[in-house]
Design a protein around this motif. Structure first.
Motif, PDB file in Angstrom:
ATOM      1  N   ILE A 234       0.808  -1.236  -0.085  1.00 14.30           N
ATOM      2  CA  ILE A 234      -0.075  -0.024  -0.114  1.00 14.30           C
ATOM      3  C   ILE A 234       0.766   1.205   0.085  1.00 14.30           C
ATOM      4  N   GLU A 235       1.865   1.316   0.899  1.00 15.05           N
ATOM      5  CA  GLU A 235       2.938   2.232   0.901  1.00 15.05           C
ATOM      6  C   GLU A 235       3.519   2.458  -0.435  1.00 15.05           C
ATOM      7  N   SER A 236       3.871   1.545  -1.033  1.00 15.35           N
ATOM      8  CA  SER A 236       4.681   1.664  -2.454  1.00 15.35           C
ATOM      9  C   SER A 236       3.632   2.085  -3.382  1.00 15.35           C
ATOM     10  N   LEU A 237       2.563   1.650  -3.523  1.00 15.93           N
ATOM     11  CA  LEU A 237       1.592   2.214  -4.523  1.00 15.93           C
ATOM     12  C   LEU A 237       1.192   3.592  -4.246  1.00 15.93           C
ATOM     13  N   ARG A 238       1.044   4.129  -3.051  1.00 18.37           N
ATOM     14  CA  ARG A 238       0.881   5.664  -2.766  1.00 18.37           C
ATOM     15  C   ARG A 238       1.949   6.492  -3.291  1.00 18.37           C
ATOM     16  N   ALA A 239       3.254   5.908  -2.970  1.00 16.22           N
ATOM     17  CA  ALA A 239       4.225   6.856  -3.296  1.00 16.22           C
ATOM     18  C   ALA A 239       4.309   6.615  -4.766  1.00 16.22           C
ATOM     19  N   SER A 240       3.851   5.698  -5.600  1.00 13.42           N
ATOM     20  CA  SER A 240       4.230   5.615  -7.024  1.00 13.42           C
ATOM     21  C   SER A 240       3.068   6.651  -7.596  1.00 13.42           C
ATOM     22  N   ILE A 241       1.876   6.621  -7.083  1.00 13.83           N
ATOM     23  CA  ILE A 241       0.936   7.355  -7.355  1.00 13.83           C
ATOM     24  C   ILE A 241       1.088   8.911  -7.304  1.00 13.83           C
ATOM     25  N   ALA A 242       1.970   9.298  -6.223  1.00 10.29           N
ATOM     26  CA  ALA A 242       2.391  10.691  -5.918  1.00 10.29           C
ATOM     27  C   ALA A 242       3.393  11.193  -7.272  1.00 10.29           C
ATOM     28  N   LEU A 243       4.279  10.314  -7.381  1.00 11.90           N
ATOM     29  CA  LEU A 243       5.148  10.496  -8.473  1.00 11.90           C
ATOM     30  C   LEU A 243       4.537  10.604  -9.913  1.00 11.90           C
ATOM     31  N   TYR A 244       3.796   9.809 -10.126  1.00 12.29           N
ATOM     32  CA  TYR A 244       2.842   9.717 -11.470  1.00 12.29           C
ATOM     33  C   TYR A 244       2.150  11.010 -11.687  1.00 12.29           C
ATOM     34  N   GLU A 245       1.397  11.577 -10.483  1.00 11.94           N
ATOM     35  CA  GLU A 245       0.927  12.620 -10.366  1.00 11.94           C
ATOM     36  C   GLU A 245       1.645  13.893 -10.459  1.00 11.94           C
ATOM     37  N   GLU A 246       2.951  13.845  -9.831  1.00 12.41           N
ATOM     38  CA  GLU A 246       3.940  14.995 -10.245  1.00 12.41           C
ATOM     39  C   GLU A 246       4.379  15.068 -11.866  1.00 12.41           C
ATOM     40  N   GLU A 247       4.498  13.978 -12.194  1.00  8.29           N
ATOM     41  CA  GLU A 247       4.777  13.883 -13.686  1.00  8.29           C
ATOM     42  C   GLU A 247       3.812  14.224 -14.504  1.00  8.29           C
ATOM     43  N   VAL A 248       2.698  13.975 -14.331  1.00  2.00           N
ATOM     44  CA  VAL A 248       1.497  14.467 -15.037  1.00  2.00           C
ATOM     45  C   VAL A 248       1.275  15.896 -14.891  1.00  2.00           C
ATOM     46  N   ARG A 249       1.552  16.802 -13.831  1.00  2.00           N
ATOM     47  CA  ARG A 249       1.428  18.163 -13.714  1.00  2.00           C
ATOM     48  C   ARG A 249       2.695  18.798 -14.563  1.00  2.00           C
ATOM     49  N   LEU A 250       3.991  18.005 -14.323  1.00  2.00           N
ATOM     50  CA  LEU A 250       4.934  18.708 -15.555  1.00  2.00           C
ATOM     51  C   LEU A 250       4.503  18.612 -16.768  1.00  2.00           C
ATOM     52  N   LEU A 251       4.002  17.220 -17.321  1.00  2.00           N
ATOM     53  CA  LEU A 251       3.870  17.172 -18.718  1.00  2.00           C
ATOM     54  C   LEU A 251       2.556  18.095 -19.135  1.00  2.00           C
ATOM     55  N   ALA A 252       1.718  18.409 -18.042  1.00  2.00           N
ATOM     56  CA  ALA A 252       0.692  19.528 -18.629  1.00  2.00           C
ATOM     57  C   ALA A 252       1.371  20.707 -18.788  1.00  2.00           C
ATOM     58  N   ARG A 253       2.110  21.060 -18.008  1.00  2.00           N
ATOM     59  CA  ARG A 253       2.845  22.441 -18.216  1.00  2.00           C
ATOM     60  C   ARG A 253       3.656  22.405 -19.417  1.00  2.00           C
ATOM     61  N   ASP A 254       4.412  21.214 -19.893  1.00  2.00           N
ATOM     62  CA  ASP A 254       5.123  21.129 -20.912  1.00  2.00           C
ATOM     63  C   ASP A 254       4.277  21.173 -22.211  1.00  2.00           C
ATOM     64  N   GLY A 255       2.928  20.705 -22.023  1.00  2.00           N
ATOM     65  CA  GLY A 255       1.935  20.492 -23.051  1.00  2.00           C
ATOM     66  C   GLY A 255       1.548  22.161 -23.453  1.00  2.00           C
ATOM     67  N   GLU A 256       1.211  22.916 -22.188  1.00  2.00           N
ATOM     68  CA  GLU A 256       0.942  24.154 -22.449  1.00  2.00           C
ATOM     69  C   GLU A 256       2.024  24.984 -23.145  1.00  2.00           C
ATOM     70  N   THR A 257       3.322  24.633 -22.714  1.00  2.00           N
ATOM     71  CA  THR A 257       4.382  25.504 -23.446  1.00  2.00           C
ATOM     72  C   THR A 257       4.341  25.083 -25.091  1.00  2.00           C
ATOM     73  N   GLN A 258       4.157  23.856 -25.380  1.00  2.00           N
ATOM     74  CA  GLN A 258       4.344  23.353 -26.670  1.00  2.00           C
ATOM     75  C   GLN A 258       3.092  23.985 -27.387  1.00  2.00           C
ATOM     76  N   ASP A 259       2.016  24.352 -26.894  1.00  2.00           N
ATOM     77  CA  ASP A 259       0.997  24.549 -27.598  1.00  2.00           C
ATOM     78  C   ASP A 259       1.011  26.200 -27.923  1.00  2.00           C
ATOM     79  N   ALA A 260       1.906  26.916 -26.935  1.00  2.00           N
ATOM     80  CA  ALA A 260       2.239  28.179 -27.297  1.00  2.00           C
ATOM     81  C   ALA A 260       3.226  28.440 -28.255  1.00  2.00           C
ATOM     82  N   LEU A 261       4.313  27.638 -28.419  1.00  2.00           N
ATOM     83  CA  LEU A 261       5.122  27.836 -29.433  1.00  2.00           C
ATOM     84  C   LEU A 261       4.439  27.132 -30.752  1.00  2.00           C
TER      85      LEU A 261
END
Length: 411
Positions: A234-261
């Motif tokens: 359970i602890e490992s899955l929660r840590a993985s979810i937190a990392l995945y969500e952080e990567e999703v946020r970063l990719l979302a910001r990167d996507g916004e930048t790519q759209d602007a470019l």
């Protein structure tokens, strides 16, 4: 009713406490005796395998070893000593197996229907040996009137033992319900029941209590270990979810930048699409991890529920057993009253020779020991060993109802 059954309880408490303090012989391994037949198997060597009778000197004639002492030892001890002795003569060191194929017979003499040798069975008692010999010999024709009275006395004794057994069982069930140790001090002693019989009943219930408690604790320990095993997952899955969500946020910001470019013509559309696909893939990973986490939490909750139900089921079973036992005890108490009243009536209104009488059966056990044979008086619950000789004697004292001088005769 209970006051009548417990007559003399306080006077017998000290005797009962000493009786229950005796060490139990139950559970000890069987010791081989002269006259037994052993089945010995030496794996890989049929010439050394076979049946060997234990001689009067306590030995068997074993190939390569000669007179090999076995009397007084358990089959496990004999097996280990055989392997050790053969290892010095057989380089391969073949393993051995030893078991008792036949026990030495026991013998019964005296007032039984079929005197003579009787096949021995482990944990055989005097009473079982008498039963195997057809029971006590029928009285002479002149004493036939005593049979109903003797039968009534035996029935009353059996009922008292059944009542006492129920009291011991109730004490054991109450200890399980209250989750406390089972003690012989919780049992009401019945001075009208043979002390050896009471001791055996208490030891049996104490052994059952220990086994049931050990089983319950083992089941609980297994369930706790299973429940705790989900925590790292359970602890490992929660840590993985937190990392995945952080990567999703970063990719979302990167996507916004790519759209602007892309709008400014500074990048190509393929890069924007690749970023969106990566973002979608990470979001699917987040959903899968959340699904795995939910299943792990659900499994842990199921184990916790089973752990909680384990003792509840045991308590429900014990409570139901107590209810049935109490009802059974009431019926036994009524039967004791009826049997006692019937016995009193038979003694008071019986024909002439049985108005006042006393019949005693004595058991003399002759046993072979290191110093020769010894004789000792025993009761019905005494344990028989192979090669024992039991002598049964019966004496009946009868006083005639017509005799006014109180004279009596012994037959």
């Amino acid at each position: 009713m209970k006051d009548r059954i417990r007559i003399g309880v306080r006077a017998a408490c000290l005797v009962g406490a000493a009786m229950f303090a005796e060490p139990a012989a139950a559970g000890e391994p069987y010791r081989v005796a002269p006259g037994d037949v052993l089945q010995v198997a030496i794996y890989g060597d049929s010439k050394l395998s076979g049946r060997f009778k234990v001689g009067p000197d306590g030995t068997i004639g074993f190939p390569l070893l000669g007179a090999f002492p076995v009397a007084g030892s358990s089959t496990g001890d004999i097996m280990r000593r055989l392997e050790t002795a053969l290892a010095e003569r057989i380089p391969s060191g073949a393993p051995a197996a030893v078991e008792v194929a036949e026990h030495a017979p026991v013998y019964i003499l005296g007032e039984v229907d079929k005197p003579g040798p009787v096949p021995f069975t482990p944990e055989m008692t005097v009473l079982e040996l008498v039963a195997s010999a057809g029971g006590l010999r029928r009285p002479r024709e002149g004493d036939a009137v005593l049979l109903p009275l003797i039968a009534a006395e035996h029935e009353l004794a059996d009922l008292r033992l059944a009542w006492f057994s129920g009291r011991v069982q109730r004490a054991r069930l109450a200890a399980e319900l209250e989750d406390k140790p089972f003690s012989a001090a919780d049992v009401v002693i019945d001075p009208l029941v043979a002390s050896e019989s009471m001791r055996r009943v208490v030891l049996g219930e104490a052994d059952l209590f220990d086994k049931r408690r050990a089983l319950l604790l083992g089941q609980e320990a297994a369930l706790r270990a299973q429940r705790d095993s989900y925590d790292p997952e359970i602890e490992s899955l929660r840590a993985s979810i937190a990392l995945y969500e952080e990567e999703v946020r970063l990719l979302a910001r990167d996507g916004e930048t790519q759209d602007a470019l892309l709008k400014k013509g500074l990048t190509v559309e393929s890069r924007v699409l690749a970023a969106r696909r990566e973002q979608a893939s990470l979001q699917r990973s987040v959903l899968e991890a959340r699904s795995f986490l939910a299943r792990a939490i659900q499994r842990k909750l199921e184990v916790e529920q089973r752990l909680e139900e384990l003792r509840q089921v045991r308590r429900r079973d014990d409570a139901a057993a107590l209810r049935d036992l109490d009802a059974s005890q009431v019926r036994i108490e009524r039967r004791i009253l009826s049997a006692a009243a019937t016995l009193d009536e038979m003694r008071q209104k019986g024909p002439g020779v049985v108005e006042q009488r006393a019949t005693t059966v004595s058991y003399t056990l002759v046993r072979r020991g290191d110093g020769g044979r010894t004789s000792v008086q025993v009761d019905e619950a005494a344990e028989i060993r192979p090669g024992d000789v039991l002598r049964v004697e019966r004496r009946t004292a009868v006083q005639s109802a017509a005799a006014s001088d109180g004279a009596s005769r012994v037959e």
